[in-house]
Enzyme design. Sequence first.
Site, PDB file in Angstrom:
ATOM      1  NE  ARG A 236      -4.208  -1.455   0.139  1.00 54.24           N
ATOM      2  CZ  ARG A 236      -4.359  -2.391  -0.869  1.00 54.24           C
ATOM      3  NH1 ARG A 236      -3.409  -2.924  -1.431  1.00 54.24           N
ATOM      4  NH2 ARG A 236      -5.484  -3.291  -0.872  1.00 54.24           N
ATOM      5  CG  ASP A 260       1.654  -2.869  -8.398  1.00 56.36           C
ATOM      6  OD1 ASP A 260       1.243  -2.358  -9.523  1.00 56.36           O
ATOM      7  OD2 ASP A 260       0.689  -3.589  -7.820  1.00 56.36           O
ATOM      8  CD  GLU A 265      -3.083   2.838  -5.297  1.00 54.24           C
ATOM      9  OE1 GLU A 265      -2.133   2.296  -5.145  1.00 54.24           O
ATOM     10  OE2 GLU A 265      -4.039   2.057  -5.282  1.00 54.24           O
ATOM     11  CG  HIS A 297      -2.961  -1.228  -7.106  1.00 53.68           C
ATOM     12  ND1 HIS A 297      -3.264  -0.486  -5.821  1.00 53.68           N
ATOM     13  CD2 HIS A 297      -2.951  -2.595  -6.603  1.00 53.68           C
ATOM     14  CE1 HIS A 297      -3.721  -1.445  -4.832  1.00 53.68           C
ATOM     15  NE2 HIS A 297      -3.527  -2.617  -5.323  1.00 53.68           N
TER      16      HIS A 297
HETATM   17  P1  NAD Z   1      -1.372 -11.277   4.913  1.00 60.63           P
HETATM   18  O1  NAD Z   1      -2.148 -10.947   5.923  1.00 60.63           O
HETATM   19  O2  NAD Z   1      -1.470 -12.619   4.675  1.00 60.63           O
HETATM   20  O3  NAD Z   1       0.112 -10.820   5.518  1.00 60.63           O
HETATM   21  C1  NAD Z   1       0.280  -9.587   6.273  1.00 60.63           C
HETATM   22  C2  NAD Z   1       1.506 -10.006   7.013  1.00 60.63           C
HETATM   23  O4  NAD Z   1       1.902  -8.675   7.515  1.00 60.63           O
HETATM   24  C3  NAD Z   1       0.999 -10.615   8.382  1.00 60.63           C
HETATM   25  O5  NAD Z   1       2.275 -11.814   8.583  1.00 60.63           O
HETATM   26  C4  NAD Z   1       1.133  -9.589   9.569  1.00 60.63           C
HETATM   27  O6  NAD Z   1       1.649 -10.393  10.538  1.00 60.63           O
HETATM   28  C5  NAD Z   1       2.354  -8.827   8.918  1.00 60.63           C
HETATM   29  N1  NAD Z   1       2.229  -7.578   9.730  1.00 60.63           N
HETATM   30  C6  NAD Z   1       1.290  -6.939  10.166  1.00 60.63           C
HETATM   31  N2  NAD Z   1       1.876  -5.779  10.761  1.00 60.63           N
HETATM   32  C7  NAD Z   1       3.056  -5.857  10.556  1.00 60.63           C
HETATM   33  C8  NAD Z   1       3.983  -4.609  10.812  1.00 60.63           C
HETATM   34  N3  NAD Z   1       4.036  -3.634  11.629  1.00 60.63           N
HETATM   35  N4  NAD Z   1       5.449  -4.887  10.396  1.00 60.63           N
HETATM   36  C9  NAD Z   1       5.689  -6.231   9.513  1.00 60.63           C
HETATM   37  N5  NAD Z   1       4.757  -7.026   9.316  1.00 60.63           N
HETATM   38  C10 NAD Z   1       3.559  -6.622   9.711  1.00 60.63           C
HETATM   39  O7  NAD Z   1      -1.682 -10.119   3.566  1.00 60.63           O
HETATM   40  P2  NAD Z   1      -1.103 -10.545   2.222  1.00 60.63           P
HETATM   41  O8  NAD Z   1      -2.289 -11.410   1.324  1.00 60.63           O
HETATM   42  O9  NAD Z   1       0.104 -11.005   2.352  1.00 60.63           O
HETATM   43  O10 NAD Z   1      -1.015  -9.043   1.637  1.00 60.63           O
HETATM   44  C11 NAD Z   1      -0.339  -8.110   2.159  1.00 60.63           C
HETATM   45  C12 NAD Z   1      -0.616  -6.664   1.540  1.00 60.63           C
HETATM   46  O11 NAD Z   1      -0.299  -6.588   0.137  1.00 60.63           O
HETATM   47  C13 NAD Z   1      -2.274  -6.388   1.770  1.00 60.63           C
HETATM   48  O12 NAD Z   1      -2.392  -5.705   3.113  1.00 60.63           O
HETATM   49  C14 NAD Z   1      -2.462  -5.430   0.732  1.00 60.63           C
HETATM   50  O13 NAD Z   1      -2.205  -4.290   1.387  1.00 60.63           O
HETATM   51  C15 NAD Z   1      -1.312  -5.883  -0.372  1.00 60.63           C
HETATM   52  N6  NAD Z   1      -1.916  -6.306  -1.334  1.00 60.63           N
HETATM   53  C16 NAD Z   1      -1.481  -5.660  -2.844  1.00 60.63           C
HETATM   54  C17 NAD Z   1      -1.841  -6.275  -4.008  1.00 60.63           C
HETATM   55  C18 NAD Z   1      -1.529  -5.407  -5.549  1.00 60.63           C
HETATM   56  O14 NAD Z   1      -2.309  -5.686  -6.060  1.00 60.63           O
HETATM   57  N7  NAD Z   1      -0.524  -4.566  -5.478  1.00 60.63           N
HETATM   58  C19 NAD Z   1      -2.901  -7.313  -3.838  1.00 60.63           C
HETATM   59  C20 NAD Z   1      -3.115  -7.925  -2.810  1.00 60.63           C
HETATM   60  C21 NAD Z   1      -2.563  -7.258  -1.702  1.00 60.63           C
END
Ligand code: NAD
Length: 334
Positions: A236, A260, A265, A297
């Site tokens: 994000r 991305d 955005e 994105h």
């Molecule tokens: P997820 O919930 O499986 O994993 C997120 C991880 O971040 C968890 O393990 C959590 O413990 C950890 N976390 C929480 N707070 C933290 C901190 N302060 N420092 C470090 N780690 C921390 O989520 P995911 O499915 O792996 O997705 C991650 C992120 O990717 C989503 O939140 C979303 O914003 C982003 N995303 C982007 C796209 C894209 O198209 N670019 C698509 C899907 C998701």
Amino acid sequence: MSAIRVAVFSATHWDREYLGRNSTEAYQIDYFDEPLNAHTAALAKGYMSVCVFVNDVVDTQVLQILADINVSHVALRCAGFNNVDLDAAKAYDIKVSRVPAYSPEAVAEHSLALMLSLSRKIPKAYNRVRDDNFSLNGLLGFNFSGKTVGIVGTGKIGSALARILHGMGMQVLCYDPAENPLLQDIPVRYVPLNTLTEQSDVISLHCPLNNETQHLINHDTIAKMKRGVMLINTSRGALVDTPAIIDGLKSGHIGYLGLDVYEMESELFFQDHSCDIIQDDVFQRLMTFPNVIITGHQGFFTAEAIQEIACSTLASVKQAHQGFTDPDAFLVAG
Ligand code: NAD
């Protein structure tokens, strides 16, 4: 039983195609090009669920309007939910679901695409060859094998990337308040964020955006990074303080930047602005650096992921109105 009426906001042609293809007579779906916000929320009158994407606004004001017109469910067709006020949703008794895992590999692979494109200068090389210029000057890259990557957030996407990069011969450092037991079979090392920041040649962000992680990458953290570090953000935009990143690029402290996502955005992404004068000077400054690659994105955007998003969203819509709510998918289950 009558069909469940769903209003899909920020609808694109692929939303129409994939939701349409996977829908049945159990649903009546209407598509709105407009994003959901306080000005457009009234369009949802008569619908039971609204379906939204990453840049739709689902704050208290919008939720109050939705509650007033008896919308009882917000279905996010994405994983992140930083654009939803979950406390307000609870207060207005509106269920909120998301797609927790549609294809973590899609985003992990896009992160890798940014990394390789930056290190091997693929956009420059592509343009050069199209111009019959086969000089290699300025195209010197580096090997990932033997380098250290720091992965911030080792959930579904971060752990998928850890596996890929371990396979490429990188040392993998991880920071996450909750260690992922599913990563035990590869030799990743969990370290404090400071250690990861100081020791990594490449840093990739995969944690959610919340109060704790907003501007996680700022002047102070950049100062601790190795000179010439590669920074990748497919999570994000607001995880990074963009003006601080620009300073880091100008001083050469940040050697490569792959994005991305971008904090502002919602004003730009998912639309064609090729004939407009872009008013966002911070974004325009970012675009001037030869060592920056920005995509709009699209990390999630593979056929496999869109299919899974459509099926999972439709399943949540059905569950929201039939009583059973999968705890993995529902952030607010009513
Ligand atoms: P997820 O919930 O499986 O994993 C997120 C991880 O971040 C968890 O393990 C959590 O413990 C950890 N976390 C929480 N707070 C933290 C901190 N302060 N420092 C470090 N780690 C921390 O989520 P995911 O499915 O792996 O997705 C991650 C992120 O990717 C989503 O939140 C979303 O914003 C982003 N995303 C982007 C796209 C894209 O198209 N670019 C698509 C899907 C998701």
